[in-house]
Structures are given as C-alpha cells and as structure tokens.
Design a protein around this motif. Structure first.
Motif, short mmCIF file in Angstrom:
data_model
loop_
_atom_site.label_atom_id
_atom_site.label_comp_id
_atom_site.label_asym_id
_atom_site.label_seq_id
_atom_site.Cartn_x
_atom_site.Cartn_y
_atom_site.Cartn_z
N VAL A 286 0.83 -1.20 0.00
CA VAL A 286 0.00 0.00 0.00
C VAL A 286 0.86 1.25 0.00
CG1 VAL A 286 -1.91 -1.13 1.20
CG2 VAL A 286 -0.18 0.10 2.53
N GLU A 287 0.33 2.30 -0.60
CA GLU A 287 0.84 3.65 -0.39
C GLU A 287 -0.13 4.32 0.57
OE1 GLU A 287 1.77 7.79 -2.81
OE2 GLU A 287 0.20 6.43 -3.49
N ASP A 294 -0.89 -1.09 11.29
CA ASP A 294 -1.66 -2.33 11.43
C ASP A 294 -1.95 -3.03 10.11
OD1 ASP A 294 -3.35 -0.42 10.45
OD2 ASP A 294 -4.89 -0.64 12.00
N LEU A 295 -1.25 -2.67 9.03
CA LEU A 295 -1.58 -3.27 7.75
C LEU A 295 -1.31 -4.77 7.72
CD1 LEU A 295 1.12 -2.45 5.03
CD2 LEU A 295 1.53 -2.19 7.46
N ARG A 296 -0.29 -5.24 8.42
CA ARG A 296 0.02 -6.67 8.38
C ARG A 296 -1.11 -7.49 9.01
NH1 ARG A 296 5.06 -8.49 7.20
NH2 ARG A 296 4.84 -10.25 8.62
N GLU A 297 -1.76 -6.93 10.02
CA GLU A 297 -2.88 -7.64 10.64
C GLU A 297 -4.04 -7.81 9.67
OE1 GLU A 297 -3.93 -5.39 14.06
OE2 GLU A 297 -1.89 -5.39 14.89
N ALA A 302 3.37 -4.85 2.93
CA ALA A 302 4.31 -3.74 3.10
C ALA A 302 3.65 -2.43 2.69
CB ALA A 302 5.56 -3.99 2.26
N THR A 303 4.32 -1.35 3.06
CA THR A 303 3.87 -0.01 2.70
C THR A 303 5.04 0.77 2.12
OG1 THR A 303 2.88 2.04 3.55
CG2 THR A 303 4.38 0.88 5.02
N PHE A 369 8.44 -2.42 5.14
CA PHE A 369 8.66 -1.10 4.57
C PHE A 369 9.37 -1.20 3.23
CE2 PHE A 369 8.63 -0.89 9.16
CZ PHE A 369 7.68 0.08 9.40
N VAL A 370 8.78 -0.56 2.21
CA VAL A 370 9.41 -0.46 0.89
C VAL A 370 10.09 0.90 0.82
CG1 VAL A 370 9.04 -0.39 -1.60
CG2 VAL A 370 7.73 -2.00 -0.17
#
Length: 569
Positions: A286-287, A294-297, A302-303, A369-370
């Motif tokens: 995601v951007e 909490d994106l992994r949940e 990655a963001t 993290f990207v």
C-alpha cells in the motif's frame, strides 16, 4: 450470490451486468442490436444474449450509450464500444509459486517510457538484464485504460482494460511468463481511489458509486459503503491476479480510501486476493500517508515508506519546500529513525508539521517497509522531472543508493536508477480541447510561485515532453552504476536476505556520530548486519568489527562513504 460486473461466460452463454441502482431503464446494445436488461434486487441489471468474442457492446442507461465500466477490452478509445472477450487460452510455460517477500528487490517502471518502443513486448526483452543485476520484482505503473495514448496511468477510467498503446492482453501474459522464467515477480500498480477526468461513465450509470459529500484531490470520493462498489474493485483485482498470474499489487494512495465501509473493504480485499490462487504467494503493498502500523494484521505485506526517501533527499539536496518541510530540520537524525524503526513520523510533534501523523511502528519487521531514493512521484511531480543525480553531489547519490540496496528493508529502484540515468521523468498526458488546456494551465500554476523554476514549465500535453522521459539505454555510460547495482544486490541476496528470513531477534541499534555520520546494527536470529554511513562531512573513522564474516567493503569517497558487514550469531 455476489453479482459480477461486466461480461461473463457460463454454461448458459454470455451474460452482461452493470450496477445502475437509480436508473429507470437499462439495455444491452450488442452488435448494434438492443436487448432488454432485467433489474435485480441489488441494483444490478443483467441480460444474456448470443455473443462471440470480438463482438462490440454498450450499455444504454436512461438513453445514454456507454462502454462497460468493467470492460476487459475496448474496440477503440475509452468512449468506444467494449468487446466481448473469450476465456483466456494462453499456454503458460513456467510453473510458478512465487517468491518469499524477503527476497524482493523491486524495480518500478512505466511501460511507455521504459523502452524506446513503449510496449509490453519491448519491455519483455529488457527483463533478463534486470534479473542479471539481482532485481527480483518489477512493479508496473497503472495500465487501466485512460483517455489518449500518453499518460502515467493514474487517470484511468477503465481499470479492468489494458491500455491499448502497450499491447494486447496476451502481450502482458507473455511478459509475466518470461519474467517468471527469470525468477522475477510482477506487481501491478492499481488505482482504486479515483477515476480520471475523461470517460468515467460510472458518474452517469451509478451516481451512488461516489460520495459527493467527501472529496479527494481528484474529485468526489468513492463510496466504499456500497457492497457493489467494493465488489467492483475486488473483482478488478481478482481479474488481474487470476487472468495474468501477477504476483501482487501496489495500491495507490489508500489514505484516500476512507469513510464508511473502507476498513471492511480493505480487509475483504486482502482476504479475497490471497484466495485467488492459494498455491501462489500473493503480495500486497500500500501507499498510505497516514503511517499506520496495522496493515500486516489485515493481510498486507508492506507499505511505501516515503519517510526514508524524504530524509535522504533533504540531506543530499537541502530542499525544504512543501512536504519536505518537516524532514529538512535534521535529516541525518531522521535517517537514524528510519533505519532503526522504519517510519520516521510516528505521532510525535515535529517542526514543520502542524498536526502529528502516524503511530509507533518499530515493532514491525523491516520487510514491512518499501524504501526508495527515487520514485515516479518524487521525480515526476517536480516541474522539470529532475532525478536525484541532477540535484545533488553524484558521490552522495551513489552512497545513498548503495544504502538503499543493502539496508534490511525492501528496496525499490525507479527505472534508470540502476544505470545512473539523468533523463528526466516528466508529467505528461494526452488530452484534447478544453481539458488539455485546463491541465496545461493547472500544471503551470502549480509551480508558478517557485522562483527558482523560472517561468517555463514543460508542456505536459506536448509529445516531446513524453519523448524526453524515455530512458537512455547506453550501457557504456552506465557501466559503473550497473556494476555497483550488481555488487550490492549480490551481497544482499547472499548475506542480507538469509538474515531477514531468520527473523529479527532484537530492536536495531542506531548511533549518530557527529553531524552527518551514523552506525547501525540490526539483530537477527542468524546473525547481525552492521552498517557505517557518512553523508556529506568528514567524520571520525568508523572501524568495522574484527569478527566480520562478510563485507561489502567501502563505497564512496570522503565526505560520502558506506561500509556494510555481517556477523554470524
């Protein structure tokens, strides 16, 4: 049963559906013949009719003919009839289960400017060279069809339909198959937060698709409280992943996917995408400007981490305008935070920012993290599209680039960065009439207050602006950069990736030395990764430990330098 968008084959033949909940009359116009459509309980209208692949069709919604908002293929531009497509019969050559996310080295590319020809077929021929350098994934900027030939892809209006200037759907399948034969993942950038300004007929067919009470920078917000809206985007993503065997998606600006239903949509989106082919690894990026942890949940890998980019950029260029303001006060201190924790802004008060953003994320694995030192956004949203090499000391840029490749975060290279490209990447579009003039004036006005730019901003509608953005493929000029890329990525594959796969055993230790140097140690179950960095001033000599197992050696010349080593546990 979930209603499908667009045309679909079944045992009963071909059925077309469109969501038009407020329409009083909807018809299917197939090969010029009108067929009545039946209103269903959920606001969809459907019709089954004898059809053959290649037949043109339109929907007639309250007297207006429009292409299928879920068109897989157009007969022409975004205003033309859609085409009935048959079941894909591509003979895939490569058995493929994907790659571990820890192995990702991403290469962001724009198909139109990546090669002189600007096609999928031409891009396919370049993939072996990327794989040889140690790149393991390509991330293709959006390909959903937009108005005109030229554009970045973020103004698409038919997100299911491959932009025809790039080639055919089978050209994309061949690119993916060839990429997999080389060990490359293929990730597609998908825009779900807005539609472009020309050809978005959903505004007529289904006004409820949008929430006129909320707005994004690009117009009315999309209303994710509507189940049909959520299905539109999930089915779109399922189509790209399933039909083309893509390895994942990068979701543009999800901070604009807000309002009632948005959180439910994001969770459902991830669940459905991972279920498309359980035997394959599907990666979702995601951007998100909110710096939420909490994106992994919710099923995302990655963001994009613009914080890292901003710290490096401010240190090397000294710029402080716009969103660089909060990163310009102490970029080296910020870089220490980025290397130790991932994001820099985690909800703390910061100079240059009125409202704090983000929450603590230091507990997340580095692969969340990207990182990048250049992206299409950060280069292309400059008035003149300058790359970092045109703005900063070349030796500093080399060291920052090497840092990107060997640090234990997921690195993303912007096309040409691996070869030290100085060709600009400009903003370009291909509109006509009043819209073209509005875009031209808007682009000029956007930068009018920055005195250093002068009075001339490249005309985004000029074909010459597009041509100037194409990469230079002269390998002789690029030799030193290509060698650096190959050397750093070989070290990463051999020594950093095994540490990432073993898992982190303790938080990172990052220490600042003087005004422009730092040292960092990352702790993993299999050992440690140690790094020494100087970005712009001669600092105390930082000696690597004596029990080093592997070293990349020193990169750079004073006052810029980088050394990296690993130690076994």
């Amino acid at each position: 049963m979930t209603s499908h968008w667009g045309g679909r084959w079944s045992e009963d033949g071909w059925t077309a559906r469109i969501w038009a909940p407020d329409a009083s009359e909807v018809g299917l116009v197939l090969r010029g013949q009108s067929h009545a459509m039946t209103r269903e309980q959920d606001g969809f209208w459907s019709a089954s009719a004898p059809a053959q692949p290649g037949d043109g069709y339109l929907f007639r919604v309250d007297g207006q003919d429009l292409p299928d908002p879920a068109s897989r293929l157009q007969s022409g531009d975004v205003h033309a009839p859609s085409l009935v497509t048959g079941p894909a019969d591509h003979a895939w050559q490569v058995p493929w289960q994907g790659r571990d996310w820890a192995e990702a080295v991403i290469y962001e590319l724009h198909l139109g400017t990546f090669t002189p020809q600007g096609t999928l077929a031409a891009a396919t021929e370049k993939l072996a060279g990327l794989a040889d350098l140690g790149i393991t994934a390509i991330e293709i900027m959006p390909v959903g069809q937009w108005s005109g030939d030229r554009g970045w892809g973020y103004d698409g209006v038919l997100p299911y339909a491959l932009h025809p200037a790039y080639g055919s759907p089978d050209d994309l399948r061949r690119l993916v198959d060839h990429a997999h034969s080389l060990g490359l993942m293929v990730i597609l950038d998908l825009v779900m937060n807005h539609f472009g300004p020309d050809g978005a007929y959903l505004h007529h067919a289904a006004p409820r698709f949008f929430d006129e009470g909320r707005h994004t920078p690009w117009g009315a917000a999309i209303d994710f409280s509507q189940p049909a809206v959520r299905e539109y985007w999930i089915q779109c993503a399922e189509y790209w992943i399933g039909e083309f065997r893509l390895d994942g998606l990068r979701l543009d600006a999800v901070h604009q996917i807000t309002g009632p239903g948005a959180d439910e949509f994001m969770r459902q989106f991830a669940q459905r995408l991972h279920a498309v082919d359980p035997a394959r690894a599907i990666h979702l990026i995601v951007e998100d400007e909110r710096n939420e942890p909490d994106l992994r949940e919710n099923g995302f890998d990655a963001t994009w981490n613009d914080d890292f980019h901003h710290a490096v950029h401010c240190r090397l260029t000294g710029e402080s305008d716009s969103y660089y303001a909060s990163f310009s006060h102490d970029p080296v201190g910020d870089l220490c935070l980025a290397l130790g924790r991932g994001h820099i802004e985690e909800g703390q008060p910061r100079p240059g920012r009125d409202t704090p953003r983000g929450r603590p994320c230091g507990h997340l694995p580095p692969t969340t993290f990207v990182n990048s030192t250049q992206t299409h956004d950060q280069v292309g949203n400059r008035a003149r599209g300058e790359r970092l090499l045109s703005l900063a000391d070349p030796e500093g840029v080399r060291v920052a680039y090497a840092l990107l490749l060997v640090a234990p975060y997921i690195p993303m290279i912007f096309m040409g960065e691996e070869r030290g490209a100085t060709t600009p990447f400009l903003f370009f579009a291909d509109y006509t009439g009043d819209l073209a003039e509005a875009v031209r004036k808007g682009r000029a006005a956007e930068f009018a207050g920055i005195a250093s730019l002068g009075s001339q901003v490249p005309d985004p509608l000029s074909p010459e602006t597009f041509q100037r953005s194409k990469l230079d493929w002269d390998d002789d000029k690029a030799r030193n950069w290509l060698d650096l890329t190959r050397r750093a990525l070989s070290f990463r594959a051999d020594h950093v990736v095994p540490l990432l796969k073993s898992g982190r055993s303790a938080p990172a230790d990052v220490t600042r030395h003087g005004t422009a140097s730092l040292s960092a140690t990352w702790h993993f179950h299999a050992g440690t990764l140690d790094l020494w960095l100087s970005l712009g001033e001669v600092e105390p000599d930082l000696k690597p430990p004596q029990d080093t197992a592997f070293t990349l050696g020193r990169i750079g010349l004073d006052p810029f330098a980088l050394s990296v080593t690993t130690r076994p546990r």
